[in-house]
Scaffold this motif. Sequence first.
Motif, mmCIF file in Angstrom:
data_model
loop_
_atom_site.group_PDB
_atom_site.id
_atom_site.type_symbol
_atom_site.label_atom_id
_atom_site.label_comp_id
_atom_site.label_asym_id
_atom_site.label_seq_id
_atom_site.Cartn_x
_atom_site.Cartn_y
_atom_site.Cartn_z
ATOM 1 N N ASP A 156 0.868 -1.180 0.000
ATOM 2 C CA ASP A 156 0.000 0.000 0.000
ATOM 3 C C ASP A 156 0.908 1.234 0.000
ATOM 4 O OD1 ASP A 156 -1.672 2.216 0.760
ATOM 5 O OD2 ASP A 156 -3.121 0.807 1.581
ATOM 6 N N GLN A 157 0.896 1.950 -1.116
ATOM 7 C CA GLN A 157 1.794 3.101 -1.243
ATOM 8 C C GLN A 157 1.505 4.159 -0.204
ATOM 9 O OE1 GLN A 157 4.478 3.384 -3.362
ATOM 10 N NE2 GLN A 157 4.914 5.242 -2.163
ATOM 11 N N ALA A 158 0.223 4.328 0.147
ATOM 12 C CA ALA A 158 -0.129 5.348 1.144
ATOM 13 C C ALA A 158 0.513 5.033 2.491
ATOM 14 C CB ALA A 158 -1.647 5.439 1.278
ATOM 15 N N LEU A 159 0.563 3.758 2.841
ATOM 16 C CA LEU A 159 1.193 3.385 4.106
ATOM 17 C C LEU A 159 2.705 3.534 4.033
ATOM 18 C CD1 LEU A 159 -0.955 0.255 5.070
ATOM 19 C CD2 LEU A 159 -1.142 2.601 5.934
ATOM 20 N N THR A 160 3.283 3.254 2.880
ATOM 21 C CA THR A 160 4.724 3.480 2.710
ATOM 22 C C THR A 160 5.040 4.962 2.848
ATOM 23 O OG1 THR A 160 4.928 1.560 1.260
ATOM 24 C CG2 THR A 160 6.679 3.199 1.130
ATOM 25 N N LYS B 232 3.395 7.021 4.606
ATOM 26 C CA LYS B 232 3.153 7.393 6.003
ATOM 27 C C LYS B 232 4.291 6.950 6.922
ATOM 28 C CE LYS B 232 -0.197 6.683 9.770
ATOM 29 N NZ LYS B 232 -1.508 6.086 10.134
ATOM 30 N N TYR B 233 4.746 5.706 6.753
ATOM 31 C CA TYR B 233 5.681 5.141 7.716
ATOM 32 C C TYR B 233 7.134 5.129 7.237
ATOM 33 C CZ TYR B 233 1.433 3.339 9.975
ATOM 34 O OH TYR B 233 0.216 3.211 10.577
ATOM 35 N N GLY B 234 7.360 5.262 5.930
ATOM 36 C CA GLY B 234 8.721 5.271 5.436
ATOM 37 C C GLY B 234 9.015 4.086 4.534
ATOM 38 N N PRO B 235 10.176 4.099 3.887
ATOM 39 C CA PRO B 235 10.503 3.115 2.844
ATOM 40 C C PRO B 235 10.650 1.685 3.343
ATOM 41 C CG PRO B 235 12.390 4.509 3.330
ATOM 42 C CD PRO B 235 11.227 5.128 4.027
ATOM 43 N N SER B 236 10.864 1.483 4.625
ATOM 44 C CA SER B 236 11.013 0.109 5.119
ATOM 45 C C SER B 236 9.672 -0.532 5.485
ATOM 46 C CB SER B 236 11.929 0.081 6.349
ATOM 47 O OG SER B 236 11.315 0.739 7.453
ATOM 48 N N THR B 237 8.571 0.176 5.260
ATOM 49 C CA THR B 237 7.243 -0.306 5.669
ATOM 50 C C THR B 237 6.956 -1.700 5.120
ATOM 51 O OG1 THR B 237 6.402 1.955 5.755
ATOM 52 C CG2 THR B 237 4.775 0.180 5.581
ATOM 53 N N PHE B 238 6.499 -2.574 6.008
ATOM 54 C CA PHE B 238 6.149 -3.952 5.642
ATOM 55 C C PHE B 238 4.760 -4.239 6.214
ATOM 56 C CE2 PHE B 238 6.848 -8.689 6.488
ATOM 57 C CZ PHE B 238 6.558 -9.046 5.179
ATOM 58 N N VAL B 239 3.756 -4.233 5.331
ATOM 59 C CA VAL B 239 2.378 -4.509 5.723
ATOM 60 C C VAL B 239 2.091 -5.958 5.377
ATOM 61 C CG1 VAL B 239 -0.029 -3.792 5.522
ATOM 62 C CG2 VAL B 239 1.808 -2.131 5.138
ATOM 63 N N VAL B 240 1.669 -6.740 6.352
ATOM 64 C CA VAL B 240 1.559 -8.174 6.115
ATOM 65 C C VAL B 240 0.329 -8.756 6.813
ATOM 66 C CG1 VAL B 240 3.032 -8.738 8.097
ATOM 67 C CG2 VAL B 240 2.851 -10.356 6.199
ATOM 68 N N ALA B 241 -0.319 -9.678 6.118
ATOM 69 C CA ALA B 241 -1.411 -10.445 6.720
ATOM 70 C C ALA B 241 -0.808 -11.538 7.595
ATOM 71 C CB ALA B 241 -2.299 -11.049 5.637
ATOM 72 N N ILE B 242 -1.414 -11.746 8.755
ATOM 73 C CA ILE B 242 -0.926 -12.720 9.722
ATOM 74 C C ILE B 242 -2.030 -13.729 10.007
ATOM 75 C CG2 ILE B 242 -0.028 -13.064 12.060
ATOM 76 C CD1 ILE B 242 1.849 -11.428 10.326
ATOM 77 N N ALA B 243 -1.683 -14.998 9.975
ATOM 78 C CA ALA B 243 -2.616 -16.039 10.404
ATOM 79 C C ALA B 243 -2.284 -16.427 11.838
ATOM 80 C CB ALA B 243 -2.515 -17.254 9.495
ATOM 81 N N MET B 244 -3.269 -16.370 12.688
ATOM 82 C CA MET B 244 -3.127 -16.818 14.072
ATOM 83 C C MET B 244 -3.779 -18.200 14.174
ATOM 84 S SD MET B 244 -4.754 -15.062 17.477
ATOM 85 C CE MET B 244 -4.916 -15.954 19.026
ATOM 86 N N THR B 245 -2.977 -19.203 14.461
ATOM 87 C CA THR B 245 -3.489 -20.555 14.645
ATOM 88 C C THR B 245 -3.530 -20.846 16.140
ATOM 89 O OG1 THR B 245 -2.534 -21.277 12.533
ATOM 90 C CG2 THR B 245 -3.143 -22.993 14.103
ATOM 91 N N ALA C 142 16.077 -3.448 13.816
ATOM 92 C CA ALA C 142 15.020 -4.277 14.398
ATOM 93 C C ALA C 142 13.687 -3.968 13.718
ATOM 94 C CB ALA C 142 14.917 -4.026 15.900
ATOM 95 N N TRP C 143 12.789 -4.967 13.671
ATOM 96 C CA TRP C 143 11.476 -4.764 13.090
ATOM 97 C C TRP C 143 10.469 -4.435 14.190
ATOM 98 C CZ3 TRP C 143 10.565 -3.942 8.147
ATOM 99 C CH2 TRP C 143 11.581 -4.296 7.239
ATOM 100 N N ILE C 144 9.800 -3.271 14.013
ATOM 101 C CA ILE C 144 8.924 -2.702 15.027
ATOM 102 C C ILE C 144 7.490 -2.682 14.507
ATOM 103 C CG2 ILE C 144 8.453 -0.670 16.442
ATOM 104 C CD1 ILE C 144 11.068 -2.087 17.094
ATOM 105 N N LEU C 145 6.555 -3.111 15.355
ATOM 106 C CA LEU C 145 5.135 -3.061 15.016
ATOM 107 C C LEU C 145 4.623 -1.640 15.226
ATOM 108 C CD1 LEU C 145 2.471 -4.620 14.327
ATOM 109 C CD2 LEU C 145 2.177 -4.917 16.802
ATOM 110 N N VAL C 146 4.136 -1.005 14.153
ATOM 111 C CA VAL C 146 3.664 0.376 14.261
ATOM 112 C C VAL C 146 2.156 0.502 14.096
ATOM 113 C CG1 VAL C 146 5.860 1.392 13.536
ATOM 114 C CG2 VAL C 146 4.137 0.810 11.799
ATOM 115 N N SER C 147 1.484 -0.553 13.641
ATOM 116 C CA SER C 147 0.027 -0.504 13.526
ATOM 117 C C SER C 147 -0.534 -1.922 13.491
ATOM 118 C CB SER C 147 -0.410 0.247 12.270
ATOM 119 O OG SER C 147 -1.823 0.202 12.120
#
Length: 457
Positions: free
Chosen positions: A141-145, A147-160, A185-190
Amino acid sequence: MSPTPQAAGPAGPDPGPFRGRHSAARKRRGIGPVLVAFALVAAAVGGGLALHRSGGPETPSVAADAAPRTPEVDRAARAAGVDAVLAARAEAVRLNKPEQFVAAVDPGNRALLARQRTLFANLRQFGFAGLRYERLQEQYDQALTDKYGPSTFVVAIAMTYQIRGIDPVPARTMLGYTFVQRAGAWILVSDTDLDRRLPRGSHQEAWDVGAVLVKRAPRVLVVVERDQAKLATSLLTKAGSAVRAVGKSWPGGWRGAGVVIALDDKIVRGADYTLPKNAEDALAMATWVYRSLPGEVSGVGERTDSYVVLNPRNRDRVDARTLAHEFTHVATAPYGSFAPRWLVEGTATYLEFLPMDGARDLAIGTYRQTVRTKYLATAKALPSDSVFFRDSATSYPLSWLAVDLLFDRFGGTEVVTLYQEMAALGSTQKERDRIMLEHVGMTEAGLFQAVKAAAAA
């Protein structure tokens, strides 16, 4: 979905009318059982969300409707870093380490940090026999990139997860997380950026919507607001009675468990009580639980169980019979989703009406005659799936009457076998007719004629 009952009147049962999303409130007289609409809510993949897991850490994966425009990244290193965060969070829940759970949460985002601490406290109460988080595909999502910067990693997560003593097999639900890289380090921002794109029914779990209180009894788990201990105790008693009733009455025995979610939030799992008809009339909905998520193996996902979600407006009207109806849907959820609506609702209502500890016995004979004279006399066929909820005042009593005849003539074991095969294979009328002929020697049309003949006799 269970409609709200109106006040009981004098003797002489009246099985209608209904109103509601699929059905509505019914005047209760004489036997006064609440007729309950089935709402195991199916999910659909929305918003171009990519659900399949990546082929490997080096595989670029993006939402289907967008092309990546991110700078070159070391995908293997990023995958390993995020996977380590997810593994640490799962371990933290298992070992009761709250600081480890939030260690990778953006410390400057106070709202996110508070929300994640609440999430941890909620998760600890459920008593998971197993819990893990799995990184699925990147959702670009370019809008999120921006917003948060070039290292932004938006990912779907499955919780089992598997709730001890509740879930028969591990279940899966979805999350959407946004990470950025800071100082290596990878930080959760949202934890909300993907919410609108996650499939309905496999997201927004009871532990996601605010501080909760979880209470247990044998084969029962109840979730309420943190300060609603009295409500939890009341629901545990009703749910316990309902679970025992279904276990006793379901042919061959049902050994499963019931989850009752009674929160103030109007959207939990697949239940949506913001819809006007639901908000006004519904008591409860049974919502699907998945062993594979929508979009992973099939478009609607593979279902394993269901949890019952109460309408926050009407939860004080829920009784043991309401929950027995819903738990019948829970018992049958693993069979599949193709059974005709008259069989689904008729079976749940049949069990709801049977003798039950803590509930007065119902005048079934009187009710049967009322249905015959008031509804069957003018009916032309069993209610079809396409019109069932448009004429629910007639559909529910007729469905009960048809299932009542099946149990009486063929016995519970044959009815359950019929249900199982219809639910698994009855996706077309041709298949339904074949299954009906095999098990009871008549089609749905023939069953209707048998119901008519029994009334005439």
